[in-house]
Scaffold this active site. Structure first.
Site, PDB file in Angstrom:
ATOM      1  N   HIS A 157       0.831  -1.211   0.000  1.00 46.31           N
ATOM      2  CA  HIS A 157       0.000   0.000   0.000  1.00 46.31           C
ATOM      3  C   HIS A 157       0.868   1.265   0.000  1.00 46.31           C
ATOM      4  O   HIS A 157       0.438   2.313   0.448  1.00 46.31           O
ATOM      5  CB  HIS A 157      -0.943   0.046   1.206  1.00 46.31           C
ATOM      6  CG  HIS A 157      -1.688  -1.231   1.441  1.00 46.31           C
ATOM      7  ND1 HIS A 157      -2.950  -1.472   0.946  1.00 46.31           N
ATOM      8  CD2 HIS A 157      -1.325  -2.381   2.080  1.00 46.31           C
ATOM      9  CE1 HIS A 157      -3.341  -2.689   1.292  1.00 46.31           C
ATOM     10  NE2 HIS A 157      -2.361  -3.262   1.968  1.00 46.31           N
ATOM     11  N   SER A 278      15.086  22.076 -15.120  1.00 39.78           N
ATOM     12  CA  SER A 278      13.898  22.883 -15.345  1.00 39.78           C
ATOM     13  C   SER A 278      14.358  24.250 -15.836  1.00 39.78           C
ATOM     14  O   SER A 278      15.401  24.746 -15.425  1.00 39.78           O
ATOM     15  CB  SER A 278      13.128  23.027 -14.033  1.00 39.78           C
ATOM     16  OG  SER A 278      12.365  24.222 -14.047  1.00 39.78           O
ATOM     17  N   LYS A 284      16.053  21.732  -9.874  1.00 39.43           N
ATOM     18  CA  LYS A 284      15.401  20.507 -10.318  1.00 39.43           C
ATOM     19  C   LYS A 284      16.319  19.521 -11.031  1.00 39.43           C
ATOM     20  O   LYS A 284      17.181  19.899 -11.808  1.00 39.43           O
ATOM     21  CB  LYS A 284      14.247  20.852 -11.280  1.00 39.43           C
ATOM     22  CG  LYS A 284      13.052  21.492 -10.620  1.00 39.43           C
ATOM     23  CD  LYS A 284      12.377  20.623  -9.576  1.00 39.43           C
ATOM     24  CE  LYS A 284      11.516  19.562 -10.187  1.00 39.43           C
ATOM     25  NZ  LYS A 284      10.215  20.012 -10.624  1.00 39.43           N
ATOM     26  N   GLU A 291       9.752   8.835 -16.528  1.00 36.91           N
ATOM     27  CA  GLU A 291       8.361   9.258 -16.752  1.00 36.91           C
ATOM     28  C   GLU A 291       7.884   8.851 -18.136  1.00 36.91           C
ATOM     29  O   GLU A 291       6.735   8.441 -18.334  1.00 36.91           O
ATOM     30  CB  GLU A 291       8.247  10.772 -16.588  1.00 36.91           C
ATOM     31  CG  GLU A 291       8.475  11.236 -15.162  1.00 36.91           C
ATOM     32  CD  GLU A 291       8.689  12.738 -15.095  1.00 36.91           C
ATOM     33  OE1 GLU A 291       7.691  13.472 -15.090  1.00 36.91           O
ATOM     34  OE2 GLU A 291       9.847  13.183 -15.065  1.00 36.91           O
TER      35      GLU A 291
END
Ligand code: ARG
Length: 461
Positions: A157, A278, A284, A291
């Protein structure tokens, strides 16, 4: 002008819109090599069975080689008016060889031709994917061996559950990819029958030798039913199904890479080579490749659903709908291959922060099960009761905001007087993983054994 291949029945040429919707040459040119290989096998068989003369067959074979050379060197002009790869090749062949070229299409139709070409193409693609997956497994095994004993949190979970080792976690993906490779190999086995000679749908009256062409093209045998042979795209569906399951595995791993590389988790660091920045936030380091591996799963699964939908209501035998089998599959397999390469790259590239992982492994009372197991072993308590006692111990630790191993013995003894000093031996994360020695468990010795087994198996493949 009416079509050169079937103009006999037609007075007028096709409307521009028909040509636009009908033409597949922009994508099926991709299997020109398979098409020419199939034609060469077919014409050699036609000569061997006396259906065409040796001279014509030799001229056709030579002409096909020339067409192949022209396509490979970029000198070939593909024409949309000629619809597809089959007619583009044959039309050029006619220019080179003259009227004898027209004998190539004896005892054959584009229906068995395209089924043959597509199977040959998918067969090569399955082999290539299998190899890419083998490389990914090797990268994972290498990392797993290095980190067989490094503890990290195991989750259910996405909540801290029990400590595991990083090596164990990586080997879970080696298992999944092993099954993916099994599915691809299985699809290949079932695919490997030759439709060539099924002709349009009913077979042919010419005395052809289908065993001969099957053998020449590396198929195990000819397909047994001509209707099935030209109407079947199971091999593409099975390939896409296996590819979809595999893409799903890569996507789950990609999601973990995304999580692990956040400052909040901080379990791994991807190098500059696998991170993007970024344009506004200077701090970043984004895991774009992970992704995209996660995101591209949609294309692979989409291709499967697309083709399932194309096929589902088609009466036997061939319908032009089936031309829609190619683009989705090409895209899905290219996509998957890229995703495999990107995943292998990230595996090799990632540096785990073993100290951060170990710290996190102890968080969330992850050794509570170890305490319950200790109560069972040391005190002979039934597990259900041990679970309850442990729950109270965890609650006491949570109230004091301390880890289990920092909870004073007296506090534990208030809950269960028979608990002794010895309990602290099982509350640390290292001892926890070390104790999980059951077959397939996370104990570092197990993980080392499993990694070594995989390394040896993969080296032989
Ligand atoms: N381009 C076609 C396809 O990919 C080849 C088969 C055409 N057959 C036909 N009967 N029109 O499906």
């Amino acid at each position: 002008m009416s079509n050169a291949m079937w103009g006999g029945r037609f007075a007028e040429g096709p409307d521009a819109v028909l040509e636009a919707i009908n033409a597949s040459i922009d994508f099926d040119r991709r299997f020109y090599a398979q098409d020419i290989r199939g034609s060469k096998a077919h014409v050699a068989m036609l000569a061997a069975t006396g259906v065409v003369s040796q001279e014509d067959a030799a001229a056709i074979a030579e002409g096909l080689d020339q067409v192949l050379g022209e396509i490979e060197s970029g000198r070939f002009t593909f024409s949309r008016a000629l619809e597809d790869i089959h007619m583009n090749v044959e039309s050029r062949l006619a220019e080179i060889v003259g009227p004898a070229a027209g004998r190539l299409h004896t005892a054959r139709s584009r229906n068995d031709q395209v089924a043959t070409d597509f199977r040959l193409f998918v067969r090569d693609a399955l082999d290539a994917l299998g190899l890419s997956l083998l490389r990914l497994q090797q990268a994972l095994v290498e990392k797993a061996e290095k980190h067989a004993g490094d503890v990290m949190p195991g989750f259910t979970h996405l909540q801290s559950a029990q400590p595991v080792t990083f090596g164990h976690h990586l080997l879970a993906y080696v298992e999944m990819i092993g099954r993916d490779r099994g599915r691809l190999a299985d699809a290949r086995k079932r695919l490997n029958e030759s439709p060539l000679g099924s002709a349009a749908l009913a077979g042919t009256s010419f005395p052809i030798d289908r065993e001969m062409t099957a053998k020449a093209l590396g198929f195990d045998r000819p397909t047994a039913n001509s209707l099935d042979a030209v109407a079947d795209r199971d091999f593409a569906l099975e390939t896409l199904a296996a590819a979809s399951i595999c893409a799903g595995h890569l996507s789950r791993f990609a999601e973990e890479i995304v999580l692990w590389s956040t400052p909040q988790f901080g379990f791994i660091r991807l190098s500059d080579r696998f991170s993007t920045g970024s344009s506004i936030m200077p701090q970043k380091r984004n895991p774009d490749a992970a992704e995209l591996v996660r995101g591209k799963t949609g294309r692979v699964v989409g291709a499967l659903v697309g083709l399932l939908t194309v096929m589902k209501g088609l009466p036997l035998a061939y319908s032009k709908d089936m031309q829609e089998d190619k683009e989705g599959l090409f895209d899905a397999l290219d996509t998957l291959d890229l995703c495999i390469a990107a995943t292998a790259g990230m595996v090799t590239d990632m540096t785990p922060d073993v100290a951060a992982m170990r710290r996190a492994a102890g968080a969330g009372y992850a050794t509570a099960t170890d305490l319950a197991d200790w109560l069972v072993r040391a005190l002979g308590m039934p597990f259900r009761e041990a679970h309850h006692v442990t729950g109270r111990v965890v609650a006491a630790a949570a109230e004091r905001k301390v880890a289990l191993e920092k909870l004073p013995l007296e506090v534990m003894q208030e809950i269960e007087p028979r608990i002794t000093e010895e309990v602290f031996g099982v509350l640390g994360v290292r001892n926890s993983v070390r104790s999980r020695t059951s077959y397939g468990g996370t104990a570092p010795a197990n993980v080392r054994r499993q990694a070594a087994r995989w390394r040896r198996t993969l080296a032989k493949q």
